[in-house]
Write a protein that holds these residues in place. Sequence first.
Motif, PDB file in Angstrom:
ATOM      1  N   ASP A 343       0.825  -1.204   0.000  1.00 43.90           N
ATOM      2  CA  ASP A 343       0.000   0.000   0.000  1.00 43.90           C
ATOM      3  C   ASP A 343       0.863   1.260   0.000  1.00 43.90           C
ATOM      4  O   ASP A 343       0.537   2.252  -0.654  1.00 43.90           O
ATOM      5  N   GLY A 344       1.967   1.223   0.766  1.00 44.35           N
ATOM      6  CA  GLY A 344       2.866   2.373   0.782  1.00 44.35           C
ATOM      7  C   GLY A 344       3.485   2.621  -0.577  1.00 44.35           C
ATOM      8  O   GLY A 344       3.632   3.771  -1.014  1.00 44.35           O
ATOM      9  N   HIS A 345       3.835   1.540  -1.269  1.00 41.67           N
ATOM     10  CA  HIS A 345       4.348   1.668  -2.629  1.00 41.67           C
ATOM     11  C   HIS A 345       3.316   2.340  -3.518  1.00 41.67           C
ATOM     12  O   HIS A 345       3.645   3.220  -4.330  1.00 41.67           O
ATOM     13  N   GLY A 346       2.057   1.952  -3.371  1.00 41.34           N
ATOM     14  CA  GLY A 346       1.002   2.535  -4.189  1.00 41.34           C
ATOM     15  C   GLY A 346       0.759   4.004  -3.900  1.00 41.34           C
ATOM     16  O   GLY A 346       0.298   4.750  -4.772  1.00 41.34           O
ATOM     17  N   MET A 347       1.056   4.461  -2.683  1.00 42.21           N
ATOM     18  CA  MET A 347       0.859   5.870  -2.336  1.00 42.21           C
ATOM     19  C   MET A 347       1.785   6.787  -3.118  1.00 42.21           C
ATOM     20  O   MET A 347       1.539   7.992  -3.215  1.00 42.21           O
TER      21      MET A 347
END
Length: 709
Positions: A343-347
Amino acid sequence: MPAPDREPLWHLAEQATVGMGPPPAAADHGGRDLLAPPRDLWGSGFFVAPGWVLTCAHVLVDGTGRRRPGAAAGQPDVGVYVDGRVLPGRLAYCMPLPRRSVPRNGGAGDRETFASAVEGIEPDLALIALLEPMERERCVWLTDRPPGEFARDDGGGIIGRFAPRSRDGGHCVVERLTCGHGSTKGTRIKFGLSVDMRPGTSGGPLVDLERGEVVGVVKARFRDGGSGLAVAVSALRELSPDAHLDGAPDLGPEPYHELMRRHDSWHWRRQHPEHSDGEPTWIDVQRELPRRRGTWDVLDRLDALHRLAGVPGPTAPAVVRQLARDALGRSLGHPVGPVSWRDGHGMLHGFGGRDDLAVHLRYLSLVAGWITAHAAGAEAAAAARDLYESVMQRGQALGAKERAGLGSLRPRPRAVLLEFDHAPPPAYLDEGEVETRRYTWTLFKGYDDGRWELAVPPPAEGRPFERARAEALDALAEVLAAADAARPVEDPVPLEVALPGVEFAATVAEWEIREDPRPSSPRSPMGIDRPVVLRDIERRGEVLDRDSAAALAERWQERWRGLVGAPRLVPLRSAAAPAPLRRPDLLRAPHGSVPVLCQQVGEGPGHDAVQRAVGLGYPVALWRADGHRISDGCGTRCTAFHDGVEGLLDREGDAVRTLPGRLWRLRSEQTDEWVRGVVLFYDSPDHPLPQAAGRPLEPPGSRPGRKQS
């Protein structure tokens, strides 16, 4: 630029989309061919990982709001209609659980579940587990981005699977519709339709046709027929064991992390040349889409998500948000909080611009550093190290300043190790030179994955102990300074000093060292600036036969587990003080015991007691380097020493792992006289010393001009 050919993307999405309906008959538990098409289906769904289908929860609820017929444990209660077959499935996770579902509005004549009729069902997602494997696996690509916009015109697509309109219409049919984005609120995505959506589309995928990824699960159509509602795939972040149904297959204690791990690993494996079947993949299609152009490309993302799937997850969502913010250099205000590293990568999507590559690499490097510092176990540390090394390799494409900034994020060392090992006597001695014990010294940096990195190689020949110690301390200042640079000021790198047992009287914490690498720098005791502990180099087992080394290692591990699991550490003293500890005392002592001696350990009974404790596997002990002789008996200094040690050990929680740091703080405060001259023997089997056989040692050479003695 001409519009890209979207047919390959539609084809991949259609292949992964299934119909949801009644399970096969009990006699056909293994699935069966659809000799006749089904009369009706409940809705649609799609594969998100091998053997796992995502759909809407309300698809599993009938028109009166009741759960569709259940089944006994392990038996199918859902049919998955795909490839002209019906496969047995089981409702495994439901958000909300069926008993919490609300009735649908309207009667049996309603064409579809209108958005207003299912407003109370949140987030309206369900996971179906296949009870039998498929002949050919397939899986959509789930976005890692938070809910956001896709193209407002025809940049989206929805897919459903349906029973044929006529009995002679063949097997399940697929229908595709293009759509445009309307608005996003939380995990709800509103999309516009130019053609009314057919009943049974609920549970199907909402595809971003410009980025080549599934962004939502179709939930319902509005009454006007010109728009619909989808649940963003980010709502899956709420998946927890509480959503699991008894008797169904499960995904372990962290189902969201496990589901995403299987998803990302499957796509990585599918792209690998050894596993390719010659058919285009989601990655192949995405590489042809204009919206995917950038310095951080789809193959970078594929590899990163695969590696992130193999490391331990964060302890809290705040950790992910903070590392993403640190990577980007500014705050991120997404309404749906991150849960996993994925999810952090997607942010970070769309925020990096021309610096996209540097931003993503910074994030991955920060994740690797966080895992190195917080995750337990050599396996976790090794995975973090692999992630970090992949970042460094990809970082070669960055500019000079970005490379330097990325290199500063390297995983910090766990400890610096100074080893003193016995060396063979020289071949020749100078006239009048007396043969004494000789030592080589070596400096290492140690990491949490169990790896030891050579910092300073050993000299070619052995030296007397005092000379070897002086040389080592001169070299040590620079190594410690470099290791401290990767750590906060308040958390300096610990120093481990490994000695043979004959040198255990050395006051290692009070050895003086230059405060910085300059030759004119002042010197101060090492134990004031950092935790300093003593280790036993003979415990490496290289001087023992195989059986003896194995027995010692087993006793060592058992005693360490006892210390880690003990509610409180207990000092172990001789029952007949001031006599030293005897073998029966050490053998009978319960787990959590720490030998404590106030007698001298350089020779005599005190020396024997310490060596006895080490030989019986004790990992931790404390003694006074300036201890008294047995014949002198104990005095007031002994009383102060034992009282101080008892207070140091009397701590609940993870007392053994925090012991070196707590003793260091006492030394640095210089308020307790009893800590002067105290030696902390601390030899954890979690981080065994480097094996001599694996070190780059140079053979001792002959010194010219010497006479043979």
